[in-house]
Design an enzyme around this catalytic site. Structure first.
Site, PDB file in Angstrom:
ATOM      1  N   ASP A  63      -0.310   8.286  47.025  1.00  0.00           N
ATOM      2  CA  ASP A  63      -0.982   7.033  47.405  1.00  0.00           C
ATOM      3  C   ASP A  63      -1.498   7.153  48.845  1.00  0.00           C
ATOM      4  OD1 ASP A  63      -1.701   4.395  47.942  1.00  0.00           O
ATOM      5  OD2 ASP A  63       0.379   3.734  48.234  1.00  0.00           O
ATOM      6  N   ASN A 107      -3.903   4.776  50.156  1.00  0.00           N
ATOM      7  CA  ASN A 107      -4.342   3.490  50.719  1.00  0.00           C
ATOM      8  C   ASN A 107      -3.205   2.466  50.761  1.00  0.00           C
ATOM      9  OD1 ASN A 107      -4.125   2.934  48.016  1.00  0.00           O
ATOM     10  ND2 ASN A 107      -6.144   1.972  47.799  1.00  0.00           N
ATOM     11  N   ASP A 140      -1.168   0.996  48.561  1.00  0.00           N
ATOM     12  CA  ASP A 140      -0.977  -0.128  47.633  1.00  0.00           C
ATOM     13  C   ASP A 140       0.150   0.181  46.644  1.00  0.00           C
ATOM     14  OD1 ASP A 140      -2.173   1.814  46.077  1.00  0.00           O
ATOM     15  OD2 ASP A 140      -3.812   0.540  45.345  1.00  0.00           O
ATOM     16  N   ASP A 160      -3.816   7.657  43.950  1.00  0.00           N
ATOM     17  CA  ASP A 160      -5.271   7.483  43.875  1.00  0.00           C
ATOM     18  C   ASP A 160      -5.983   8.834  43.953  1.00  0.00           C
ATOM     19  OD1 ASP A 160      -5.251   8.016  46.761  1.00  0.00           O
ATOM     20  OD2 ASP A 160      -4.550   5.946  46.975  1.00  0.00           O
ATOM     21  N   ASP A 194      -8.684  13.189  30.452  1.00  0.00           N
ATOM     22  CA  ASP A 194      -7.901  12.704  29.312  1.00  0.00           C
ATOM     23  C   ASP A 194      -8.718  11.597  28.662  1.00  0.00           C
ATOM     24  OD1 ASP A 194      -5.824  11.908  27.607  1.00  0.00           O
ATOM     25  OD2 ASP A 194      -4.312  12.255  29.160  1.00  0.00           O
ATOM     26  N   ASP A 241      -6.442  12.325  23.314  1.00  0.00           N
ATOM     27  CA  ASP A 241      -5.218  11.595  22.997  1.00  0.00           C
ATOM     28  C   ASP A 241      -5.144  11.294  21.493  1.00  0.00           C
ATOM     29  OD1 ASP A 241      -2.911  10.060  24.248  1.00  0.00           O
ATOM     30  OD2 ASP A 241      -3.888   8.438  23.149  1.00  0.00           O
ATOM     31  N   GLU A 270      -4.194  16.252  21.274  1.00  0.00           N
ATOM     32  CA  GLU A 270      -2.806  15.820  21.061  1.00  0.00           C
ATOM     33  C   GLU A 270      -2.665  15.437  19.597  1.00  0.00           C
ATOM     34  OE1 GLU A 270       0.424  12.575  22.747  1.00  0.00           O
ATOM     35  OE2 GLU A 270      -1.629  11.958  22.370  1.00  0.00           O
TER      36      GLU A 270
END
Length: 555
Positions: free
Chosen positions: A22, A24, A26, A30, A99, A200, A257
């Protein structure tokens, strides 16, 4: 010019963006976090990054519920951030695999918002809508995430199918407009320079359109309907069309998958002559530590079963299709806690498990944190868990009479959140993942298990993975050789040979804390003349295997 079939020599690293880094503050990982760690990944030696979904999503299933396929979720950054990531990866000769989830969308996707407005809406047939039977759903199928696979919608007085969460309605692949939309979306990303797709639950897209009931197990409210939607009647037709319309036009890699797939199925899906997929994710080896394939019904791993399973897949696809090799991903608990020893022998068993997998034929997948030996987590409070599957299961098992303690033991062993805790970068607060409280708690072992400590230790798991990756690049036998299982019935040792015209490797892996005597094994004396390629045991002796030892010999 790229080498043909470059993906056969590649090593893939899966990033779960929400939990990677992370920047930023939050509490959520990211894209800039991934960009900032590309040199760490380059140093490891991986060739391809697989990103779990970063598309716009309400996050009911951590992004596997997509509301806009062509937008980046603001949680992770912007399209400009994504393009920067793509360029920065390519500048380091690292490819990027997206993905993509096309069995279902989010119920907040504009197609579904339109679809549920009326029976004659132009998007109605983008999804699977059915009349109920009396006051019951159209079939007795259960959702993978507990409860019925059908949700009643009062506006049009029909049910829609959702094989996963009710916020994940299944797309209707019988509709050619849906397929065209999907292919258009795939080309959008490939034209940006993306190097491949992980697809997926792709073998769920073709359903038996007569929608029969599934077999109902004793004491169960909902049936397993998978016989009517796994590997369905038109699956090969759909994949062949996808290949023709999209994959064949790009230099890219594809992995599907595919739960409930046999080696015989895989040989068809991945045979290059069939123009479908390059490889698939199988689940058989991941179901060996549960009763009757029921994920939460725990049983100890029988190593003989595991060896037999790998032997089956290695031999069935040899010179026919291609294997993907994995121990961990975002849906699986941490392997060192699962099949290794995450206490006294954490580092050693992590290296052993890596050796066992990476010396086989196929494309290896490393899941973030695996290369530093991250472990399962045991949160005492249920409210610290975030996974929709896990939380639904808790309520369902409570109704079935399971004790709180029994359910928590299953969660500690098999829960998906084991893999989703923040990456442990250093021993600072929140493991260096963020300066603020993360979206899911950090594994408390971060003060000892972290990337900074691994990089400062020449004998760390990280550098061991680095060496395994280099060996794959240097030795063709790892990519091309045949597989021969040794010591088949031994309950603690996984031993096998890899054989090519020029080289033979012998791989010995001890899955136990025992000292194993090898003197009576027919191959053992020949090892005296062999070169040791890699070992996790400094004090090794040729006729024995120390606890969790792994050694690779080359002739």
């Amino acid at each position: 010019m790229l080498k043909a079939n470059w993906w056969k020599n590649a090593v893939v690293y899966q990033i779960y963006p929400k939990s990677f880094l992370d920047t930023n503050n939050d509490g959520i990982g990211d894209l800039q976090g991934i960009i900032s760690k590309l040199d760490y990944l380059k140093e490891l030696g991986v060739d391809v990054l697989w990103l779990s979904p970063i598309y716009a999503s309400p996050q009911a299933d951590n992004g596997y519920d997509i509301s806009d396929y062509e937008q980046i979720d603001p949680l992770y950054g912007s399209m400009a951030d994504f393009e920067q990531l793509l360029e920065a990866a390519h500048n380091r000769d690292i490819k990027l695999m997206m993905d993509v989830v096309v069995n279902h969308t989010s119920d907040e996707h504009h197609w579904f918002i339109e679809s549920r407005k009326s029976k004659d809406n132009q998007y109605r047939d983008y999804y699977i809508w059915k009349e109920g039977i009396a006051d019951e759903p159209p079939t007795n199928w259960g959702s993978v995430f507990s409860g019925s696979a059908w949700e009643y919608d009062e506006a049009t007085e029909q049910y829609y199918l959702h094989l996963f969460d009710k916020k994940q309605p299944d797309l209707n692949w019988e509709n050619p407009l849906v397929r065209d939309e999907v292919y258009k979306m795939m080309r959008f990303w490939l034209d940006k320079g993306v190097d491949g797709f992980r697809l997926d639950v792709i073998n769920f897209i073709s359903k038996n359109t007569s929608y029969p009931n599934g077999a109902l197990a004793a004491g169960q409210k909902y049936a397993d309907g998978s016989a009517h939607f796994m590997n369905g009647p038109r699956i090969h037709e759909f994949l062949h069309e996808m290949n023709k319309e999209v994959f064949s036009k790009y230099d890219m890699m594809t992995v599907g998958e595919m739960p409930g797939t046999s080696p015989e199925d895989a040989a068809v899906y991945t045979n290059p002559d069939n123009d479908e997929l390059q490889m698939i994710f199988t689940f058989e080896h991941m179901n060996l530590d549960c009763e009757n394939g029921e994920k939460w019904q725990l049983k100890p791993l029988n190593l003989v079963d595991l060896k037999s399973n790998f032997e089956k897949w290695q031999t069935a696809l040899f010179n026919k299709g291609w294997n993907s090799l994995y121990w961990n991903n975002h849906d699986q608990p941490r392997i060192v806690s699962r099949f290794g020893n995450d206490q006294q022998f954490r580092e050693k068993s992590a290296k052993m498990l890596a050796t066992c997998l990476h010396m086989m034929q196929g494309t290896p997948y490393i899941y973030q944190g695996e290369e530093i030996g991250m472990t399962n987590v045991q949160f005492e409070r249920l409210e610290d868990y975030r996974d929709v599957e896990l939380l639904n299961m808790y309520n369902e098992k409570k109704e079935q009479g399971w004790s709180h303690e029994r359910i928590m033991e299953a969660i500690y062993t098999k829960g998906r959140d084991n893999a989703r805790t923040p990456f442990q970068w250093n021993d600072k607060r929140y493991a260096g993942f963020s300066d603020t409280l993360p979206w899911i708690p950090v594994n408390p072992r971060y003060s000892v298990i972290n990337a900074q400590a691994a990089l400062e230790d020449a004998n760390s798991i990280y550098y061991y993975y680095q060496k395994l990756i280099r060996l794959r690049k240097q030795l063709d036998v790892i990519t091309t050789g045949s597989f021969q299982l040794l010591m088949k019935e031994h309950e603690d040792v996984f031993a096998y040979k890899r054989i090519s015209e020029t080289d033979t490797l012998v791989i010995l892996c001890n899955f136990s804390e025992k000292l194993i005597n090898l003197r009576n094994e027919s191959f053992i004396n020949s090892l005296e003349k062999a070169e040791i390629l890699i070992t996790n045991e400094e004090d090794r002796e040729i006729h024995t295997l120390k606890p969790y030892e792994a050694t690779v010999y080359k002739f």
